[in-house]
Design an enzyme around this catalytic site. Structure first.
Site, PDB file in Angstrom:
ATOM      1  CB  ALA A   1      -0.368   0.410   1.224  1.00 31.40           C
TER       2      ALA A   1
ATOM      3  CG  ASP B   1      -0.365  -6.102  -0.250  1.00 26.40           C
ATOM      4  OD1 ASP B   1      -0.356  -5.497   0.385  1.00 26.40           O
ATOM      5  OD2 ASP B   1       1.219  -6.923   0.386  1.00 26.40           O
TER       6      ASP B   1
ATOM      7  CD  GLN C   1      11.237 -10.154   5.005  1.00 23.78           C
ATOM      8  OE1 GLN C   1      11.038  -9.054   4.535  1.00 23.78           O
ATOM      9  NE2 GLN C   1       9.662 -10.884   4.525  1.00 23.78           N
TER      10      GLN C   1
END
Length: 474
Positions: free
Chosen positions: A80, A238, A304
């Site tokens: 977004a 998404d 990550q």
């Protein structure tokens, strides 16, 4: 002839093209193409390589032919808030600057002095985050006012990619709501907010709902691919697509687990009350008039970055195993502290936080990973308690969807912390939700309720139970 729809799902770290078709009342997925997505430094900012992303989409469409798949339609979803501006000749005026870029530092505070925070929430129902589009635009107005003056078209990232395919300009609703410039009740641009902040209303496009057929491919695109297809708007945010793949949303809190963790419930109307503002929940638009009442929490971005800090020596699976082997209960950090948004070094930032808060400092990779997973589970528990407080009811189950649903250690931690049943899956929730919108639009699926029953029968969902419930059952 089988009817395929093609989902393009691009997240903050990777993208994928997945073709889907219905067969014997089940939805089949066919992975066509995967590619990496990462931030680049350009013109002094952290940006997305929008040209590379479009080239990867085209590469995936070409691969369809190699797989004897000729899609009937295509739809694109991404993260977004980020956008590009076009000039009067439809050329890019701006880079696709990323939400993690520091250009919005301090801007949210300036905007809420001009437009009162409580009123902004009452109008839009959107969570206050320093990178929301409204603050990015205001930062641009302050730092590069001449660029904003030249702008004739505002397009969010999937809007722009759809424009490259079709030549048609539109702002899709679910993603547009994340700008904090859409009125939650009219479901259209809030001109009063724009006027107050000096943003040109004319550069914003008509708001289109998911399932809208935007148009066919441009002639040159169709000629390049050797076939044409309809471009159909999915929920281009998404998370908006992912939530459509929750098999059974009633009485369930969902966690869309990826780079970010989006935790919330579906609702028929926006909740713009003081308590929701105080807890900083958002009311993002969904398909078929639904609202996603949720909180945006730091997600697997932290692990990550930890993986990257260790030179990618360990896979995610290995970090999970190292976490399991780490002794005792680890320290807990506030994952929503802004210091974790884009730190120079995530491992050092986690250690500094633990040191500053008087906790044991994790040193080994397994201890760092354990800290991240424990901290995420604690943040989920807190958010669920807040949801239950606002709704004045208890939710019995949690459904974890998306790539993060494969992390069985985290799923079990969530079950233990919340004392609720946790269902994990489907993994490819966003691609599935994207396909669902298209398949409904082309008449292959009747409606969203039918789609969810199909999802339930088509994909594996694993169950995790907390120790107390397990003990009571035995």
């Amino acid at each position: 002839m089988e009817k395929y729809c093609l989902s393009v799902d691009i997240g903050a770290s990777s993208g994928r093209l997945v073709a889907g078709n219905m067969e014997a009342k089940r939805l089949n997925l066919h992975e066509v193409h995967r590619f990496e997505n990462k931030l680049i430094e350009k013109n002094g900012h952290f940006c997305w390589d929008i040209e590379s992303l479009f080239n990867e989409i085209k590469a995936g469409i070409h691969k369809c032919k190699e797989m004897d798949i000729v899609p009937t339609s295509i739809g694109i979803d991404t993260w977004a808030v980020d956008f590009v501006l076009l000039d009067e000749d439809d050329q890019l005026l701006t880079d696709a600057v990323a939400y993690r870029d520091p250009r919005t530092d301090g801007i949210m505070e300036e905007v809420t002095e001009i437009f009162m925070k409580e009123r902004l929430y009452l109008e839009t129902g959107i969570q206050f985050q320093k990178f929301n589009t409204i603050y990015q635009l205001y930062a641009l107005k302050k730092q590069n006012p001449e660029v904003l003056k030249q702008a004739k078209t505002f397009l969010m990232i999937p809007d722009y990619l759809h424009f490259l395919l079709t030549g048609e300009k539109a702002n899709e609703y679910t993603n547009a709501t994340t700008t904090q410039l859409i009125n939650a009740f009219t479901k259209n641009w809030d001109k009063e907010i724009m006027d107050t902040l000096g943003l040109d209303v004319e550069m914003f496009q008509a708001v289109h709902m998911p399932k809208t057929v935007l148009g066919p491919l441009k002639e040159e695109q169709a000629a390049e691919f050797g076939f044409n297809m309809a471009v159909i708007l999915p929920a281009t945010h998404d998370t908006g697509s992912a939530v459509l793949a929750v098999p059974q949303p009633e009485d369930t809190v969902y966690i869309s687990s990826g780079t970010w963790s989006l935790i919330g419930v579906e609702n028929d109307f926006p909740i713009c009350v003081t308590k929701a503002l105080d807890y900083n929940f958002t009311n993002e638009g969904g398909m078929d008039g639904q609202f996603r009442f949720l909180k945006n929490i730091m997600g697997l971005w932290m692990i990550q970055e930890v993986k990257r800090n260790y030179g990618d020596r360990y896979s995610f699976a290995e970090l999970v195993e190292l976490s399991k082997a780490a002794n005792g209960t680890g320290p807990v950090v506030n994952v929503d502290d802004p210091r974790f948004l884009k730190p120079e070094h995530m491992v050092h930032e986690i250690q500094a936080y633990c040191r500053e808060t008087g906790q044991q400092v994790p040193e080994q990779p397994g201890e760092i990973a354990k800290c991240v997973f424990e901290s995420l589970a604690v943040s989920y528990q807190k958010a669920i308690c807040e949801i239950e407080d606002i709704f004045e009811k208890k939710f019995s189950t949690i459904n974890v969807i998306g790539g993060g649903s494969q992390n069985e250690l985290l799923n079990q931690l969530i079950a233990e912390k919340t004392k609720k049943e946790v269902f994990a899956g489907p993994v490819e929730a966003t691609a599935i939700g994207n396909l669902v919108a298209q398949l409904i639009a082309v008449g292959e699926i009747a409606d969203l309720k039918t789609a969810r029953s199909i999802v339930k029968e088509s994909f594996e969902v694993k169950k995790f139970v907390h120790a107390i419930a397990e003990k009571e059952r035995s």
